[in-house]
Scaffold this active site. Structure first.
Site, PDB file in Angstrom:
ATOM      1  N   GLU A  45       0.870  -1.168   0.000  1.00 21.13           N
ATOM      2  CA  GLU A  45       0.000   0.000   0.000  1.00 21.13           C
ATOM      3  C   GLU A  45       0.912   1.225   0.000  1.00 21.13           C
ATOM      4  OE1 GLU A  45      -2.789   0.297   3.252  1.00 21.13           O
ATOM      5  OE2 GLU A  45      -3.453   2.258   2.554  1.00 21.13           O
ATOM      6  N   ARG A 283       5.300 -13.537   9.273  1.00 21.28           N
ATOM      7  CA  ARG A 283       5.922 -12.244   9.011  1.00 21.28           C
ATOM      8  C   ARG A 283       7.285 -12.182   9.689  1.00 21.28           C
ATOM      9  NH1 ARG A 283       2.735  -8.090   9.438  1.00 21.28           N
ATOM     10  NH2 ARG A 283       4.238  -6.557  10.123  1.00 21.28           N
ATOM     11  N   LYS A 293       4.593   0.422   9.657  1.00 22.13           N
ATOM     12  CA  LYS A 293       4.703   1.741   9.046  1.00 22.13           C
ATOM     13  C   LYS A 293       4.208   2.828   9.988  1.00 22.13           C
ATOM     14  CE  LYS A 293       3.083   0.017   5.040  1.00 22.13           C
ATOM     15  NZ  LYS A 293       2.432  -0.080   3.747  1.00 22.13           N
TER      16      LYS A 293
HETATM   17  P1  ATP Z   1       2.548  -2.219   7.942  1.00 22.39           P
HETATM   18  O1  ATP Z   1       1.817  -2.987   8.983  1.00 22.39           O
HETATM   19  O2  ATP Z   1       3.955  -1.887   8.279  1.00 22.39           O
HETATM   20  O3  ATP Z   1       1.791  -1.035   7.425  1.00 22.39           O
HETATM   21  P2  ATP Z   1       1.556  -3.734   5.817  1.00 22.39           P
HETATM   22  O4  ATP Z   1       1.509  -5.191   5.851  1.00 22.39           O
HETATM   23  O5  ATP Z   1       0.283  -3.028   6.054  1.00 22.39           O
HETATM   24  O6  ATP Z   1       2.710  -3.236   6.755  1.00 22.39           O
HETATM   25  P3  ATP Z   1       1.693  -3.486   3.026  1.00 22.39           P
HETATM   26  O7  ATP Z   1       2.174  -2.337   2.226  1.00 22.39           O
HETATM   27  O8  ATP Z   1       0.269  -3.832   2.966  1.00 22.39           O
HETATM   28  O9  ATP Z   1       2.142  -3.182   4.492  1.00 22.39           O
HETATM   29  O10 ATP Z   1       2.594  -4.760   2.758  1.00 22.39           O
HETATM   30  C1  ATP Z   1       2.904  -5.246   1.493  1.00 22.39           C
HETATM   31  C2  ATP Z   1       3.283  -6.679   1.597  1.00 22.39           C
HETATM   32  O11 ATP Z   1       4.378  -6.850   2.481  1.00 22.39           O
HETATM   33  C3  ATP Z   1       2.150  -7.512   2.139  1.00 22.39           C
HETATM   34  O12 ATP Z   1       1.969  -8.614   1.283  1.00 22.39           O
HETATM   35  C4  ATP Z   1       2.598  -7.932   3.500  1.00 22.39           C
HETATM   36  O13 ATP Z   1       2.158  -9.222   3.807  1.00 22.39           O
HETATM   37  C5  ATP Z   1       4.119  -7.892   3.397  1.00 22.39           C
HETATM   38  N1  ATP Z   1       4.714  -7.592   4.694  1.00 22.39           N
HETATM   39  C6  ATP Z   1       4.531  -6.479   5.441  1.00 22.39           C
HETATM   40  N2  ATP Z   1       5.198  -6.572   6.595  1.00 22.39           N
HETATM   41  C7  ATP Z   1       5.843  -7.771   6.582  1.00 22.39           C
HETATM   42  C8  ATP Z   1       6.708  -8.459   7.494  1.00 22.39           C
HETATM   43  N3  ATP Z   1       7.046  -7.929   8.661  1.00 22.39           N
HETATM   44  N4  ATP Z   1       7.176  -9.675   7.132  1.00 22.39           N
HETATM   45  C9  ATP Z   1       6.852 -10.204   5.947  1.00 22.39           C
HETATM   46  N5  ATP Z   1       6.048  -9.627   5.049  1.00 22.39           N
HETATM   47  C10 ATP Z   1       5.542  -8.422   5.355  1.00 22.39           C
HETATM   48 MG    MG Z   2      -1.375  -3.513   4.678  1.00 22.82          MG
END
Ligand code: ATP
Ligand code: MG
Length: 582
Positions: A45, A283, A293
């Protein structure tokens, strides 16, 4: 394979995802004429900067595509207009490329935006409404939350759940036309008649569309209703013919809806099977950092760090500026593997990958970080002797570097002790019954300590030595001097004075946000120390992003933001050994 950029990586080890892919290829599960049998996607995102957790997902998704001659799409999941911005789109593209991956293949660009599918998503929503599989709910947000029930407690059907399809359809069209305010209505799925009592909360009539009178960074003011992530994601996967949709474990409960949605729409003729399948992996939780984030934004907004690219940040831009290499991050991701078990990975694993990547390739150099003057009293004033050292001890083919020896040198403060402790082999002054110690000034001469100067406050301001002219390293005479101490130095008149930033971990607690802890209360106050150091003169030619091993001190990089031609600023990437191990 046409994509060279994705092809330089450590040899992959088996994991459960690869087993699934292997089985699917053997069974032809995702076989489509003219299409690769593995199509993955990385779906960020654009609401912030990528962090090391995202790197795991990037390495997994792009790595699978690389290893199975498939492809990986970069898809911006841009369905939250208020939080998203082009700035984030740009940095995400940059970070993915910097990590060594590409969404271009065979002359095609697989760069997608969920917002490109807004028309299709809308049409599919109308189809679901017409077929009794979605309805417009007009409950207040509070009632909706209350009626959802809880874990172990069934929900209650909305009073609007059985309104005629035609009525929902009209309301939905009016929502789109801007006739309602944010929150007045919402479109929800109806997976089954008794979905509100499903033990899986995400099956209880999940929201598909909400009203948001907000400007979108790509579609402008075209829309005032926006699709929810859970609705958009499976459909985007299906539109792009994704085969394996990999996400983190917290989405396990969303899988029934994922399957229901793509299945229902395939029946409706929107997609041709085989449809994508979702698989979950754990994760990345890395000790001594936060990978959310929202929390990273808090560190930026509250000025704890200088920005998203502060070298203490676990963002990709931060790691890059700190001096991490893409190869080190790929190696790290390969080493931690992919499993379904939630665990914490120790920061030393990331630092170890960096050391393993840099040790064989980083040129060596000398830096004196905490300088103390050494005066070679028997060396003629104004003269110099050239000394040389290998660029890399294991790569003679890289040649040597040279630097002058002179009467006044800088050594490390810790290389002199007025009253030595047992086992101390560096400079110590003469005493009534013993001469001063003899030490080799590495790549130079052996010298014997003759005394030292102190200021009124009692601080040692200079150490005096006499050198032995016939002891020069690399000459036949060198061997006749047997000394236990060997220290680094630079010539005071020739050294490059430079700002060196000694970075350390940002948090003192290995799990800064574990167990609901306030991560802001466990900040490491010593995560950045700035020193004025004296460096081997040749380092003035260091260019931004160039990495070195400073002997004894660790790996350093010329800061990509603050270095100027001839005036590099160095960041410590990591020390030579893990200094945090207990
Ligand atoms: P945040 O919680 O930091 O905002 P998010 O998962 O909402 O992270 P996205 O931009 O939606 O952020 O993530 C893009 C991709 O990265 C998703 O497919 C998510 O599963 C993966 N991802 C995010 N954080 C991790 C992590 N700590 N380990 C592995 N994959 C991750
Ligand atoms: Mg997300």
């Amino acid at each position: 394979m046409s994509n060279d950029k994705n092809s330089s990586a450590p040899v992959p080890s088996p994991n459960f995802v690869r087993s699934i892919v292997d089985a699917d290829i053997a069974a032809g599960t995702h076989a489509r004429p003219g299409m690769p049998s593995v199509i993955t996607r990385f779906p960020p995102e654009p609401n912030g900067y990528l962090h090391v957790g995202h790197a795991k997902s990037i390495c997994l998704n792009f790595g699978l595509a690389r290893d199975y001659q498939g492809r990986c799409h970069l898809r911006f999941d841009d369905t939250n207009p208020e939080k998203e911005d082009q700035e984030y789109v740009d940095t995400i593209m940059d970070s993915v490329q910097w990590l060594g991956f590409s969404w271009k293949q065979g002359g095609q660009e697989y760069l997608h935006y969920a917002s490109d599918y807004f028309d299709q998503l809308y049409a599919m929503a109308e189809y679901l409404i017409e077929n009794g599989k979605a309805y417009v709910d007009s409950q207040s947000a509070e009632d909706m939350a209350k009626n959802r029930g809880n874990f172990g407690q069934a929900g209650t059907n909305s009073p609007f759940r059985d309104r005629p399809a035609a009525e929902s359809l009209q309301l939905f069209r009016d929502m789109k036309a801007g006739k309602y305010k944010d929150g007045e209505h919402i479109l929800r799925a109806k997976m089954s008649e008794d979905a509100m009592s499903s033990p899986i909360m995400t099956n209880r009539d999940p929201a598909l569309y909400r009203i948001r009178h907000a400007h979108h960074h790509r579609t402008g003011d075209d829309w005032c209703i926006y699709p929810m992530y859970d609705y958009t994601h499976p459909i985007s996967d299906a539109i792009e013919n994704i085969t394996h949709s990999l996400c983190t474990l917290e989405f396990t409960d969303h899988r029934p809806f994922y399957d229901w949605l793509v299945g229902t729409l395939a029946e409706g003729g929107f997609f041709t099977p085989p449809v994508p399948r979702q698989y979950e992996f754990s994760r990345l939780n890395l000790t001594y950092v936060v990978t959310s984030k929202r929390k990273l934004r808090q560190l930026v907004d509250q000025g704890v760090v200088s920005g998203w690219d502060d070298p203490r940040m676990p963002t990709i831009v931060g790691l890059r500026r700190r001096g991490y290499t893409p190869e080190a991050i790929q190696l790290f991701c390969e080493r931690i593997g992919v499993t379904k078990v939630d665990s914490w990975i120790d920061m030393s694993t990331l630092e170890g990958a960096l050391r393993d990547d840099l040790d064989p390739k980083a040129p060596r150099a000398i830096a004196v970080l905490r300088p103390l003057k050494l005066i070679v009293d028997n060396f003629p004033e104004g003269e110099t002797v050239d000394c040389s050292a290998p660029v890399h001890p294991h790569h003679p083919e890289l040649g040597s570097r040279s630097f002058p020896f002179s009467r006044e040198l800088w050594i490390e403060q810790e290389d002199f002790m007025e009253t030595p402790v047992k086992g101390y082999f560096r400079f110590t002054p003469p005493t009534a019954d013993k001469p001063g110690s003899r030490v080799r000034l590495k790549y130079g001469f052996v010298a014997e300590c003759t005394g030292f100067d102190k200021d009124e406050a009692g601080n040692v301001t200079a150490v005096h030595v006499n050198y032995f002219e016939d002891s020069k390293s690399g000459t036949p005479g060198a061997d006749t001097y047997k000394v236990k101490g060997n220290i680094t130095w630079v010539s005071a008149a020739h050294a490059l004075e430079a700002e060196v930033r000694l970075y350390d971990r940002l948090f003192l607690d290995p799990q800064p946000d574990g167990g609901g802890k306030d991560f802001m209360s466990v900040l490491n106050p010593n995560a950045l120390e700035t020193v004025t150091a004296y460096l081997e003169p040749g380092l003035k030619n260091a260019v931004a992003d160039q990495r070195f091993q400073f002997e004894r001190h660790g790996y350093f990089v010329a800061d990509r933001v603050d270095s100027k031609p001839g005036v590099p600023v160095f960041n410590r990437v990591t020390t030579l050994k893990d200094s945090w191990a207990k």
